[in-house]
Design a protein around this motif. Sequence first.
Motif, PDB file in Angstrom:
ATOM      1  N   HIS A   1       0.808  -1.220   0.000  1.00 39.38           N
ATOM      2  CA  HIS A   1       0.000   0.000   0.000  1.00 39.38           C
ATOM      3  C   HIS A   1       0.843   1.273   0.000  1.00 39.38           C
ATOM      4  N   LEU A   2       1.943   1.290   0.748  1.00 41.42           N
ATOM      5  CA  LEU A   2       2.829   2.463   0.757  1.00 41.42           C
ATOM      6  C   LEU A   2       3.409   2.640  -0.641  1.00 41.42           C
ATOM      7  N   SER A   3       3.155   3.788  -1.231  1.00 40.03           N
ATOM      8  CA  SER A   3       3.484   4.015  -2.635  1.00 40.03           C
ATOM      9  C   SER A   3       4.966   3.772  -2.930  1.00 40.03           C
ATOM     10  N   LYS A   4       5.214   3.089  -4.044  1.00 42.80           N
ATOM     11  CA  LYS A   4       6.586   2.902  -4.512  1.00 42.80           C
ATOM     12  C   LYS A   4       7.125   4.158  -5.188  1.00 42.80           C
ATOM     13  N   ARG A   5       6.263   5.143  -5.416  1.00 42.77           N
ATOM     14  CA  ARG A   5       6.700   6.386  -6.055  1.00 42.77           C
ATOM     15  C   ARG A   5       7.376   7.333  -5.068  1.00 42.77           C
ATOM     16  N   VAL A   6       7.318   7.010  -3.778  1.00 44.35           N
ATOM     17  CA  VAL A   6       8.017   7.808  -2.767  1.00 44.35           C
ATOM     18  C   VAL A   6       9.050   6.927  -2.088  1.00 44.35           C
ATOM     19  N   ARG A   7      10.083   7.557  -1.546  1.00 40.95           N
ATOM     20  CA  ARG A   7      11.119   6.817  -0.834  1.00 40.95           C
ATOM     21  C   ARG A   7      11.088   7.181   0.641  1.00 40.95           C
ATOM     22  N   THR A   8      11.243   6.185   1.472  1.00 39.68           N
ATOM     23  CA  THR A   8      11.250   6.426   2.911  1.00 39.68           C
ATOM     24  C   THR A   8      12.603   6.983   3.345  1.00 39.68           C
ATOM     25  N   LEU A   9      12.643   7.473   4.573  1.00 36.42           N
ATOM     26  CA  LEU A   9      13.900   7.944   5.153  1.00 36.42           C
ATOM     27  C   LEU A   9      14.950   6.838   5.124  1.00 36.42           C
ATOM     28  N   HIS A  10      14.547   5.605   5.440  1.00 34.90           N
ATOM     29  CA  HIS A  10      15.493   4.492   5.442  1.00 34.90           C
ATOM     30  C   HIS A  10      16.047   4.242   4.040  1.00 34.90           C
ATOM     31  N   GLU A  11      15.191   4.327   3.045  1.00 32.39           N
ATOM     32  CA  GLU A  11      15.650   4.125   1.669  1.00 32.39           C
ATOM     33  C   GLU A  11      16.600   5.237   1.225  1.00 32.39           C
ATOM     34  N   GLU A  12      16.267   6.465   1.601  1.00 33.57           N
ATOM     35  CA  GLU A  12      17.126   7.602   1.240  1.00 33.57           C
ATOM     36  C   GLU A  12      18.495   7.482   1.919  1.00 33.57           C
ATOM     37  N   LEU A  13      18.500   7.120   3.192  1.00 40.29           N
ATOM     38  CA  LEU A  13      19.766   6.985   3.914  1.00 40.29           C
ATOM     39  C   LEU A  13      20.633   5.889   3.295  1.00 40.29           C
ATOM     40  N   HIS A  14      20.005   4.766   2.997  1.00 43.14           N
ATOM     41  CA  HIS A  14      20.746   3.655   2.398  1.00 43.14           C
ATOM     42  C   HIS A  14      21.332   4.064   1.054  1.00 43.14           C
TER      43      HIS A  14
END
Length: 536
Positions: free
Chosen positions: A155-168
């Motif tokens: 459900h959480l859109s794949k078009r946005v990146r989470t803080l964890h994804e950005e940090l990685h």
Amino acid sequence: MPVKRKSLLLALSFVLMLSAIAACAKPHIQQELPLSGENRSADSRPKVIMLLVDSLQSAAIDRLMQANKLPAIGFLIKNGVYKRDVISSFPTMSVTIDSSMLTGTYPDEHNIPGLLWFHPSERRIVNYGDGQRAVWQQGPVNLLTDTLMNLNQVHLSKRVRTLHEELHQAGFTSASINGLIYRGNVPHQLVFPNELLRLVMGSSRVNVMGPNLLGFGALSKVSPAPLPTGPAHAYGFHDEYTLQSLLQLIKEGTLPDVTFAYFPDLDGKLHKKGPADVSGVLEVDERLQRLLNAFGDWERALRDHVFILLGDSGVTATVAKKKTAVIDLDELMQARGYRNTPLGRTAAPDDDVAIAVNGRMCYVYSLSQRAPLAALVSLFASDPRIDLVAWKEQGWIYVRRGGSERWLRYREGQAYRDEFGKLWDVEGDWSVLGLAVHGKERRIGSPEYPDAFSRLKGSLDSHQGEFLVATAMPGTELHVNRSPNHPGGGNHGSLHREDSLAPMIVTGKGRLPSLPERQVEIKSFVLSLIQIQRKW
């Protein structure tokens, strides 16, 4: 049980408890810590520790600070920056708030509309965990599937990146401890602690993507050390588990660059006793003292770390008399002869409406020609206990004040600039949202409904369907399908300032960027903090 993040976690622990009664618990299989080969504790730059305390209120902090009863929080405030009124997401509910914090977007981009919402293609009410009733009405398979898989992975859109994804992506490491939104780039397995859950779900493990370290109660631990995760400890979905996980990371020297840690217990106290109760904040401070003590010296902790202590939403006191406090939407639908879709089943062809209550807010969906949206708008707006009714029509967002004929409409345009720089066209009665012109730049805004235009638009554009948004007047809350209520206690969910403002305290090493005005800016704040501290 509160209709919030705490409620979701308790629903999960209740499923685990039921299964533990019927089957012998299996030992938890510890995940391999992905930081073991990349521990950078010797790095000179500070670690960021984000402590999210569910329903932490600035009024309680200020009251206890005046009485010198918060040594740890007082220490952070004295040595840092304290902002009392950061604006939450809308609806002011756990999964939407967390999604906005972690993605830096409102629901129109991250696509998590609330704790409950109606899925248009699946024609069912998604319920991420509205207390124990979610287990009985939704069924354990649906609850676990939505909570453990769909929320973060689907459900959480794949078009946005989470803080964890950005940090990685930027080469930094991160951890999440009991956070509901934890999607990242590192594979993990959530391991069920007993055989019955394996039979229910068809597997003893669920594959998910998360940060470098993922702590999620008994299902995933950040440390091989014993943690309080048994049946007597709500399977780890509580404050002590979060604290002990942090203490182990400090002891083992495995704190990543950014740690997001969630403390759920305060929320339940405020739902039961109301926002005037301060006993839970005293407990929060005691845990914070233990956390700071783990560094050996509080001053030393600040030399090597940046602490972010924040709440997520406000809490509005609910009047004690149940008949006054609770707006019964089941009765309202029955009086009009509308058939309402219950939780736990697909909408039937003869269902007229679906209602997803999120505390003091709800989504109301038109499912048949017998209940057109215009009729639902009139029905809800006719009740003086309803604060606002909002819906989309021909490119405009309409907002009507409950118990009146007053309305306004707005859309993205050019005529007026709000306090956050966005441009809008506005027509109708400005008093519906308490709009006024502020400052020398003559920007429009509403003290009563902070960031009203963007937040309402975020909810109305968060998913497909023909629906309206309704919020309850302060002192009241909504009820449908046996949703939990709190007469004499407190609740949230609405657009009103009482539900929408939460504190934020930032303390630590180096130069700190300006604190954000809104929680939707917290992701960019942390990223800028990391970059500033990296250069420092």
